[in-house]
Design an enzyme around this catalytic site. Sequence first.
Site, PDB file in Angstrom:
ATOM      1  N   TYR A 111       0.823  -1.209   0.000  1.00  0.00           N
ATOM      2  CA  TYR A 111       0.000   0.000   0.000  1.00  0.00           C
ATOM      3  C   TYR A 111       0.857   1.260   0.000  1.00  0.00           C
ATOM      4  CZ  TYR A 111      -2.852   3.724   2.113  1.00  0.00           C
ATOM      5  OH  TYR A 111      -3.468   4.921   2.395  1.00  0.00           O
ATOM      6  N   LYS A 119       1.651   3.973  -3.084  1.00  0.00           N
ATOM      7  CA  LYS A 119       1.238   5.372  -2.882  1.00  0.00           C
ATOM      8  C   LYS A 119       2.455   6.302  -3.035  1.00  0.00           C
ATOM      9  CE  LYS A 119      -2.315   6.851  -1.759  1.00  0.00           C
ATOM     10  NZ  LYS A 119      -3.440   7.379  -2.588  1.00  0.00           N
TER      11      LYS A 119
END
Length: 515
Positions: A239, A243
């Site tokens: 994640y 990002k």
Amino acid sequence: MELGSINILEFLKNRSILVTGATGFLAKIFIEKILRVQPNVKKLYLLLRSADAKSAIQRFDNEILDKELFRVLKEKCGGNLNSIISEKVTIVPGDITLENLGVKDSCLLEEMWKQVDVVVNLAATTNFDERYDVALGLNTLGAKHVLNFSKKCGKLKVLLHVSTAYVSGEKEGLILETPYNMGETLNGTYGLDIDAEKKLVEDTLKQLRAENNSENSIKLAMKDLGIQRARKYGWPNTYVFTKAMGEMLLGQYKEKTPLVIVRPTIVTSTYKEPFPGWVEGIRTIDSLAVGYGKGKITCFLGEPKNVIDLIPADMVVNAMIVGMVAAAGDELINGDDDDDDDEMGINSINIYHVGSSVSNPVEMSRIQDYGLRYFTEHPWINKDGKPVVVGKVKVLSTMDAFQTYIAIHYLLPLKVLEFVNIVCCQYFQGLYLELCRKIKFVMRLIDLYGPYLFFKGYYDDMNTEKLRRAAAVQTEELVEAADTTIFYFDPKIIDWEDYFINTHFPGVVKYVFNS
């Protein structure tokens, strides 16, 4: 970065705003907030991932408008809400993993390129162990697609991209509101290339399918690949890695696009608006709270004195709105004079940490105390209708201590129970499976959140503090404005004990029982 004489509510008036990821937690709060405080917004274009307009509208009705979050707005508008929605909201079926955001309607595309003033990118997958192809497509390449779309918007004042503070990985000390350069890594490992990562995903998928792997096997392989690539370059999970790469693409290709990146920390239930305690989804500390309340967690790993950086969702949304108006204000004031670009900061990236670890820190031990108090006074009712009795959690301050504790209290009894179960012809099968589930539950939480259990970073929020001060000055100068009460986002106003006991824990429990 100043608001100057620009009134936030006045700025929102007659603006057209494109929101991607419209069914997400923060997106719903953002949409509700805009419609409630500025009903004279011109248009909200809501991008929903769907095959066609009909399914997109169904998603909007079921996953957005029908939520309790919109109760206050419905009460305020009465029977006029449907007409307001019809006039102010345009549902856009699309997909940010594709060029032009996957919008197939050419007339709608042209309309948005002509009308959109503000683009708010909230589309993302937030699963720590998401399969790599999905996370790369949404969190990384999707950010570039949104940027490319924004560049085609003739009236664009600002692109606001919501990231996460944890793109910092496991850094210690004061973490500044600074951008990531293309190819930058957290551990100094050379060779991070986003194009190469994309090709790796494509080649791996091609090979897995050529070998006739099942869809489940492919899913697990892609999850493993994501974690491997993240940890190779110093990030703890897929994640935050994807990002971070999304931020790199935005910084590399933004050119003169006015860009704001908001990096929230751990987002919790609403503090005040539209009402306290609204939450959707169980994430991070909420997983621990629910597990504890259900009696599944009796020990955990971490440093009791460590600060857990939390921020209520409505404060994040308010910071987003003020940040985008401030950046749009710079664009309106500075215009497009190429000679002044560097001086005025048009080519800079406005980055805001939205959290509490500097302004109003709360320690892990305090949250544990709040949990003990809440679930003692309001015990969880199990499937048999009996209240679950909770006690003080044993906190283990090192990984070695945790592994020893698990081995003695769980793995050894599990082995004994497994043998007895076999001897007794599976008589203790139910008990055996329940113990297995408890161990797997705890170990999964440790694997996902382990890197943050000893996290010693503090998120500098100086840029965000400047926004708060600018909004306060504006309110003093503009008598009719109430922007600091409408758009509050100062964590110093939070009484954590009151918030957890009377707002957050009740909101989480309500969500679990209603979902």
